[in-house]
Enzyme design. Structure first.
Site, PDB file in Angstrom:
ATOM      1  N   GLY A 190      48.814 -73.698  41.623  1.00 28.71           N
ATOM      2  CA  GLY A 190      48.783 -74.893  40.786  1.00 28.71           C
ATOM      3  C   GLY A 190      50.097 -74.940  40.018  1.00 28.71           C
ATOM      4  O   GLY A 190      50.817 -75.931  40.006  1.00 28.71           O
ATOM      5  N   GLY A 191      50.398 -73.806  39.409  1.00 27.44           N
ATOM      6  CA  GLY A 191      51.649 -73.709  38.678  1.00 27.44           C
ATOM      7  C   GLY A 191      52.143 -72.281  38.685  1.00 27.44           C
ATOM      8  O   GLY A 191      51.374 -71.348  38.903  1.00 27.44           O
TER       9      GLY A 191
ATOM     10  N   GLU B 217      54.761 -69.904  36.249  1.00 26.53           N
ATOM     11  CA  GLU B 217      55.399 -69.942  34.930  1.00 26.53           C
ATOM     12  C   GLU B 217      56.850 -69.484  34.923  1.00 26.53           C
ATOM     13  O   GLU B 217      57.259 -68.731  34.028  1.00 26.53           O
ATOM     14  CB  GLU B 217      54.574 -69.070  33.982  1.00 26.53           C
ATOM     15  CG  GLU B 217      54.564 -67.546  34.295  1.00 26.53           C
ATOM     16  CD  GLU B 217      53.476 -67.089  35.249  1.00 26.53           C
ATOM     17  OE1 GLU B 217      53.008 -67.906  36.071  1.00 26.53           O
ATOM     18  OE2 GLU B 217      53.093 -65.905  35.177  1.00 26.53           O
ATOM     19  N   ASN B 218      57.662 -69.903  35.880  1.00 20.42           N
ATOM     20  CA  ASN B 218      59.049 -69.453  35.875  1.00 20.42           C
ATOM     21  C   ASN B 218      59.712 -69.847  34.549  1.00 20.42           C
ATOM     22  O   ASN B 218      59.512 -70.956  34.074  1.00 20.42           O
ATOM     23  CB  ASN B 218      59.766 -70.048  37.083  1.00 20.42           C
ATOM     24  CG  ASN B 218      59.205 -69.498  38.382  1.00 20.42           C
ATOM     25  OD1 ASN B 218      58.946 -68.292  38.483  1.00 20.42           O
ATOM     26  ND2 ASN B 218      58.954 -70.360  39.349  1.00 20.42           N
TER      27      ASN B 218
ATOM     28  N   HIS C  45      48.381 -73.815  30.450  1.00 17.93           N
ATOM     29  CA  HIS C  45      48.353 -72.443  30.960  1.00 17.93           C
ATOM     30  C   HIS C  45      49.777 -71.931  31.233  1.00 17.93           C
ATOM     31  O   HIS C  45      50.169 -70.878  30.734  1.00 17.93           O
ATOM     32  CB  HIS C  45      47.497 -72.400  32.234  1.00 17.93           C
ATOM     33  CG  HIS C  45      47.412 -71.056  32.864  1.00 17.93           C
ATOM     34  ND1 HIS C  45      46.358 -70.194  32.635  1.00 17.93           N
ATOM     35  CD2 HIS C  45      48.240 -70.397  33.707  1.00 17.93           C
ATOM     36  CE1 HIS C  45      46.560 -69.089  33.308  1.00 17.93           C
ATOM     37  NE2 HIS C  45      47.698 -69.175  33.972  1.00 17.93           N
ATOM     38  N   GLU C  46      50.533 -72.683  31.982  1.00 21.72           N
ATOM     39  CA  GLU C  46      51.880 -72.206  32.358  1.00 21.72           C
ATOM     40  C   GLU C  46      52.793 -72.119  31.128  1.00 21.72           C
ATOM     41  O   GLU C  46      53.600 -71.206  31.018  1.00 21.72           O
ATOM     42  CB  GLU C  46      52.509 -73.094  33.435  1.00 21.72           C
ATOM     43  CG  GLU C  46      51.695 -73.270  34.718  1.00 21.72           C
ATOM     44  CD  GLU C  46      51.149 -71.980  35.310  1.00 21.72           C
ATOM     45  OE1 GLU C  46      51.740 -70.908  35.097  1.00 21.72           O
ATOM     46  OE2 GLU C  46      50.097 -72.038  35.985  1.00 21.72           O
TER      47      GLU C  46
ATOM     48  N   HIS D 154      52.196 -68.991  29.188  1.00 22.54           N
ATOM     49  CA  HIS D 154      52.832 -67.824  29.816  1.00 22.54           C
ATOM     50  C   HIS D 154      54.227 -67.552  29.256  1.00 22.54           C
ATOM     51  O   HIS D 154      54.732 -66.435  29.376  1.00 22.54           O
ATOM     52  CB  HIS D 154      52.976 -68.039  31.324  1.00 22.54           C
ATOM     53  CG  HIS D 154      51.827 -67.550  32.148  1.00 22.54           C
ATOM     54  ND1 HIS D 154      51.328 -66.270  32.047  1.00 22.54           N
ATOM     55  CD2 HIS D 154      51.094 -68.159  33.116  1.00 22.54           C
ATOM     56  CE1 HIS D 154      50.333 -66.118  32.928  1.00 22.54           C
ATOM     57  NE2 HIS D 154      50.161 -67.246  33.575  1.00 22.54           N
TER      58      HIS D 154
ATOM     59  N   GLU E 214      47.416 -62.699  32.601  1.00 23.15           N
ATOM     60  CA  GLU E 214      46.553 -63.858  32.868  1.00 23.15           C
ATOM     61  C   GLU E 214      45.388 -63.992  31.881  1.00 23.15           C
ATOM     62  O   GLU E 214      45.009 -65.101  31.520  1.00 23.15           O
ATOM     63  CB  GLU E 214      46.033 -63.827  34.315  1.00 23.15           C
ATOM     64  CG  GLU E 214      47.137 -63.903  35.375  1.00 23.15           C
ATOM     65  CD  GLU E 214      47.972 -65.194  35.324  1.00 23.15           C
ATOM     66  OE1 GLU E 214      47.552 -66.167  34.663  1.00 23.15           O
ATOM     67  OE2 GLU E 214      49.056 -65.216  35.942  1.00 23.15           O
TER      68      GLU E 214
ATOM     69  N   ASP F 237      49.263 -59.088  45.523  1.00 28.05           N
ATOM     70  CA  ASP F 237      48.640 -60.396  45.701  1.00 28.05           C
ATOM     71  C   ASP F 237      47.126 -60.280  45.897  1.00 28.05           C
ATOM     72  O   ASP F 237      46.396 -61.236  45.665  1.00 28.05           O
ATOM     73  CB  ASP F 237      49.264 -61.147  46.883  1.00 28.05           C
ATOM     74  CG  ASP F 237      50.597 -61.782  46.498  1.00 28.05           C
ATOM     75  OD1 ASP F 237      50.849 -61.927  45.287  1.00 28.05           O
ATOM     76  OD2 ASP F 237      51.383 -62.123  47.402  1.00 28.05           O
TER      77      ASP F 237
ATOM     78  N   TYR G 121      41.709 -63.354  34.714  1.00 25.90           N
ATOM     79  CA  TYR G 121      41.880 -64.548  33.878  1.00 25.90           C
ATOM     80  C   TYR G 121      40.687 -64.690  32.922  1.00 25.90           C
ATOM     81  O   TYR G 121      40.842 -64.688  31.708  1.00 25.90           O
ATOM     82  CB  TYR G 121      41.920 -65.827  34.735  1.00 25.90           C
ATOM     83  CG  TYR G 121      43.135 -65.980  35.620  1.00 25.90           C
ATOM     84  CD1 TYR G 121      43.341 -65.156  36.712  1.00 25.90           C
ATOM     85  CD2 TYR G 121      44.057 -66.997  35.402  1.00 25.90           C
ATOM     86  CE1 TYR G 121      44.439 -65.331  37.552  1.00 25.90           C
ATOM     87  CE2 TYR G 121      45.152 -67.182  36.234  1.00 25.90           C
ATOM     88  CZ  TYR G 121      45.334 -66.342  37.310  1.00 25.90           C
ATOM     89  OH  TYR G 121      46.414 -66.513  38.121  1.00 25.90           O
TER      90      TYR G 121
ATOM     91  N   ARG H 110      47.507 -75.630  47.489  1.00 31.32           N
ATOM     92  CA  ARG H 110      47.077 -74.739  46.406  1.00 31.32           C
ATOM     93  C   ARG H 110      45.932 -73.848  46.868  1.00 31.32           C
ATOM     94  O   ARG H 110      44.840 -74.312  47.207  1.00 31.32           O
ATOM     95  CB  ARG H 110      46.630 -75.593  45.217  1.00 31.32           C
ATOM     96  CG  ARG H 110      46.320 -74.779  43.990  1.00 31.32           C
ATOM     97  CD  ARG H 110      46.070 -75.669  42.798  1.00 31.32           C
ATOM     98  NE  ARG H 110      45.746 -74.874  41.631  1.00 31.32           N
ATOM     99  CZ  ARG H 110      45.371 -75.388  40.468  1.00 31.32           C
ATOM    100  NH1 ARG H 110      45.279 -76.699  40.336  1.00 31.32           N
ATOM    101  NH2 ARG H 110      45.085 -74.603  39.455  1.00 31.32           N
ATOM    102  N   MET H 111      46.180 -72.534  46.849  1.00 33.23           N
ATOM    103  CA  MET H 111      45.207 -71.583  47.411  1.00 33.23           C
ATOM    104  C   MET H 111      43.859 -71.635  46.712  1.00 33.23           C
ATOM    105  O   MET H 111      42.819 -71.511  47.347  1.00 33.23           O
ATOM    106  CB  MET H 111      45.762 -70.170  47.341  1.00 33.23           C
ATOM    107  CG  MET H 111      46.802 -69.906  48.394  1.00 33.23           C
ATOM    108  SD  MET H 111      47.078 -68.149  48.589  1.00 33.23           S
ATOM    109  CE  MET H 111      48.054 -67.820  47.161  1.00 33.23           C
TER     110      MET H 111
HETATM  111  N1  BES Z   1      51.125 -66.759  37.511  1.00 34.75           N
HETATM  112  C1  BES Z   1      50.087 -67.509  38.106  1.00 34.75           C
HETATM  113  C2  BES Z   1      50.274 -67.715  39.586  1.00 34.75           C
HETATM  114  C3  BES Z   1      50.319 -66.436  40.386  1.00 34.75           C
HETATM  115  C4  BES Z   1      49.430 -65.408  40.161  1.00 34.75           C
HETATM  116  C5  BES Z   1      51.255 -66.295  41.383  1.00 34.75           C
HETATM  117  C6  BES Z   1      49.514 -64.244  40.909  1.00 34.75           C
HETATM  118  C7  BES Z   1      51.332 -65.138  42.128  1.00 34.75           C
HETATM  119  C8  BES Z   1      50.452 -64.096  41.895  1.00 34.75           C
HETATM  120  C9  BES Z   1      49.923 -68.873  37.430  1.00 34.75           C
HETATM  121  O1  BES Z   1      50.144 -68.844  36.069  1.00 34.75           O
HETATM  122  C10 BES Z   1      48.479 -69.281  37.621  1.00 34.75           C
HETATM  123  O2  BES Z   1      47.631 -68.596  37.149  1.00 34.75           O
HETATM  124  N2  BES Z   1      48.239 -70.386  38.307  1.00 34.75           N
HETATM  125  C11 BES Z   1      46.903 -70.899  38.561  1.00 34.75           C
HETATM  126  C12 BES Z   1      46.567 -72.026  37.632  1.00 34.75           C
HETATM  127  C13 BES Z   1      45.888 -71.643  36.394  1.00 34.75           C
HETATM  128  C14 BES Z   1      45.608 -72.883  35.550  1.00 34.75           C
HETATM  129  C15 BES Z   1      44.611 -70.877  36.611  1.00 34.75           C
HETATM  130  C16 BES Z   1      46.896 -71.477  39.952  1.00 34.75           C
HETATM  131  O3  BES Z   1      47.953 -71.642  40.511  1.00 34.75           O
HETATM  132  O4  BES Z   1      45.876 -71.809  40.487  1.00 34.75           O
HETATM  133 ZN    ZN Z   2      48.690 -67.739  35.001  1.00 28.72          ZN
END
Ligand code: BES
Ligand code: ZN
Length: 604
Positions: free
Chosen positions: A271-272, A274-275, A298-299, A302, A321, A378, A386, A555-556
């Site tokens: 979804g996002g 946080e670079n 959320h981002e 971070h 998280e 991963d 979270y 988006r996974m």
């Molecule tokens: N930092 C994460 C994305 C991530 C986590 C990338 C682990 C690689 C490995 C990002 O902040 C995140 O949590 N994204 C979530 C959205 C959030 C609102 C729950 C996402 O992408 O679904």
């Molecule tokens: Zn996150």
């Protein structure tokens, strides 16, 4: 501080990288980056230095005029190849020249047809968790932080953006830049220069190249997107400046300068991300309703919890998280009200329990501190760190009261800024600052034991209960009506879709889609739940739409539940592998690998 990072070959006793100066040439025709990187070390190093790499084609290594010997001496499918630099003689700098592989794990190269505009190619990186090593040799562990500068040469007409401060952008007539670089393929180039003066861990290195334009929201905020999307994108997130002000009240001053967004093509697997200074964002978050602002909350959070204070290893992922989800909930409470936050909390708890049940409530993956021997970070990416992390922190807050906890948050951020820490270091700090927490909360159990402690504050939400009532009536045979659901909050719709029995009568699938007006709302999040229900319920007519969805959404978090449903349901099982093969090219390698993994596990 003693700890080991099982996801990296780094040997912290050898020394640490402190700064890197990059010169990067982006070549779309070969899908490679040509890089010269000048490394500075924290202290002079004698003898060997191990660096993480993944399919890096190293061409030269030297210290000044002296060649360095090197070997790729350990290989692993997940960890990559350990680069062993040899013969350092108390040196504190060295230079590497190398080229990335077209299949570099962190890089997604897109054809023009895979972008919104359709006329220019696109490149973006995703380094979290352990993919930076496929762009440059590094100590790819979040415990090592470095600053950097970068000069990026891209084909003329394209724009480079990095998660760093832009210090120069100009279009030069190519001859000057490309001279002497074989295989440039084009005579013209633009050069962009960046610097990242705040030390970051490798997973926060980020680069994107495409036909990008920029629009400003406020003095510190703005957005990059393809021209075709910029209008909609700028409207969707126009409230970011306010959001920053709220975040600062909770977390302390924002120390990264600007906070911009970058909208990526649909294949982006998250979804996002946080670079720092530049959150990378899925294009599916642009709904035309400002409905996905929680993603930005959320981002943005971070920037403190994760980027400023970072987990030292991926075992401590909840420090990133869980803390971020907690901060997100606090900011949501201010911006959207307590009712909405309570609703989100109730929904999250339900989601958390569902995932724990799927994984197994006794699984070590349900502990906040994750297993020590895992090589693939991963695989830790579930929602457990979270939500469980957030609920644990709420429990700590309840134990001492909000006022004291808020003071603690600010002190935590200030004490560990630009540092990486382990769960144990965090708990030591908590013990000193808020000893009562340990009297009232079973910290040991929350952090080191699987599942969720029975004794805890359970979320209460009347908005959630309203949905439960409708779900109960439905179970008893009374379908909900359009009137009942039309004013529901986004998280009420989520709660409803989440609370449905796994299988419902087939004819109810189109009925529910209609009364919930899913099509009109155009929110991929709803369809993630809805399609899983359709599949489990035997609504076979939905299959072509599922395929379209899987083609359009990267988006996974949204597509994996659908894949799982297809695997678990008899009628759909035979369709999933061919469907996946047809849409595979649309997806990032990270996503493709995750789906492939699920299919293989199921023998498909
Ligand atoms: N930092 C994460 C994305 C991530 C986590 C990338 C682990 C690689 C490995 C990002 O902040 C995140 O949590 N994204 C979530 C959205 C959030 C609102 C729950 C996402 O992408 O679904
Ligand atoms: Zn996150």
């Amino acid at each position: 501080m003693e700890f080991k990072d099982s996801t990296s070959y780094t040997d912290l006793t050898q020394g640490k990288i402190k700064h890197i100066d990059f010169r990067i040439r982006v070549d779309f025709s070969t899908r490679t980056l040509d890089i010269e990187a000048k490394y500075q070390l924290q202290e002079p190093v004698h003898g060997s230095l191990y660096l993480d790499t993944f399919k890096i084609n190293l061409k030269q290594a030297h210290v000044g005029g002296r060649e360095l010997k090197w070997e790729f001496d350990t290989r692993d499918d997940i960890l990559g190849e350990r680069l062993h630099l040899q013969g350092l003689e108390g040196d504190s700098t060295f230079t590497l020249m190398f080229r990335t592989a077209p299949e570099a794990r962190a890089l997604q190269w897109l054809n023009a047809t895979q972008t919104a505009g359709g006329n220019y190619p696109f490149l973006y990186s995703q380094c979290q968790a352990s993919h930076a090593r496929s762009i440059f040799p590094c100590q790819d562990t979040p415990s090592v932080r470095f600053t950097y500068s970068a000069e990026v040469e891209v084909p003329q007409g394209l724009v480079a953006a990095m998660a760093a401060e832009q210090v120069r952008s100009d279009a030069l007539t190519g001859e000057a830049v490309s001279k002497g670089q074989e295989g440039s393929g084009h005579g013209y180039a633009s050069v962009f220069a960046f610097k990242m003066p705040q030390p970051i861990p490798s997973y926060l290195f980020a680069l994107a190249v495409g036909n990008l334009v920029f629009r400003e929201f406020g003095p510190r905020t703005g957005i990059y997107a393809e021209p075709e999307m910029i209008e909609a994108a700028a409207w969707e997130f126009a409230e970011n400046e306010t959001k920053m002000t709220e975040a600062e009240k909770l977390l302390g001053p924002y120390l990264w300068g600007r906070y911009d967004l970058l909208v990526l093509p649909p294949s982006f697997p998250y979804g996002g991300m946080e670079n720092p200074r530049l959150t990378f964002l899925t294009s599916t978050s642009i709904l035309g309703t400002r409905g996905q602002t929680s993603l930005i909350t959320h981002e943005l959070a971070h920037a403190w919890t994760g980027n400023l204070v970072t987990n030292a290893t991926w075992q401590d992922f909840w420090l990133n998280e869980g803390w971020t989800t907690y901060a997100e909930s606090r900011i949501t409470e201010v911006l959207e009200g307590k009712d909405v936050e309570d609703l989100r909390a109730a929904f999250s708890e339900k989601q958390l329990m569902a995932v724990m049940e799927r994984i197994g409530v006794d699984s070590p993956l349900t502990c906040l501190k994750l297993p020590a021997d895992e090589k693939d970070a991963d695989s830790f990416t579930t929602i457990i760190p979270y939500y469980k992390g957030c609920f644990f922190l709420k429990e700590c807050e309840y134990a001492v009261g909000r006022e004291r906890f808020d003071a603690f948050i600010q002190k935590y951020m200030a004490s560990f800024q630009f540092q990486s820490l382990t769960t144990e270091a965090f708990l030591d700090f908590l013990r000193v600052e808020l000893p009562e927490v340990f009297e009232k909360v079973d910290v040991q159990q929350w952090v080191y034991k699987p599942g969720l402690p029975e004794e805890r504050h359970k979320p209460k939400s009347y908005l959630y209960d309203e949905v439960q009532q409708v779900l109960n009536d439905y179970q008893q045979g009374t379908r909900p009506t359009k009137e009942q659901v039309q004013d529901w909050h986004r998280f009420q719709i989520f709660s409803f879709l989440q609370g449905l029995s796994r299988k419902i009568p087939v004819e109810d699938c189109p009925y529910l889609e209609d009364i919930l007006e899913l099509e009109k709302r155009n929110d991929a999040g709803y369809y993630s739940f809805f399609y899983a229900t359709c599949i489990a319920s035997g609504y076979e007519a939905v299959l072509p739409r599922v395929e379209q969805f899987m083609e359009r959404v990267g988006r996974m978090l949204y597509i994996l539940p659908i894949v799982r449903a297809m695997i678990e349901t008899d009628w759909s099982r035979e369709y999933i592998r061919p469907l996946f093969e047809r849409v595979r090219d649309r997806h990032h390698q990270i996503t493709a690998n995750a789906i492939d993994g699920l299919l293989k596990k199921a023998g498909l």
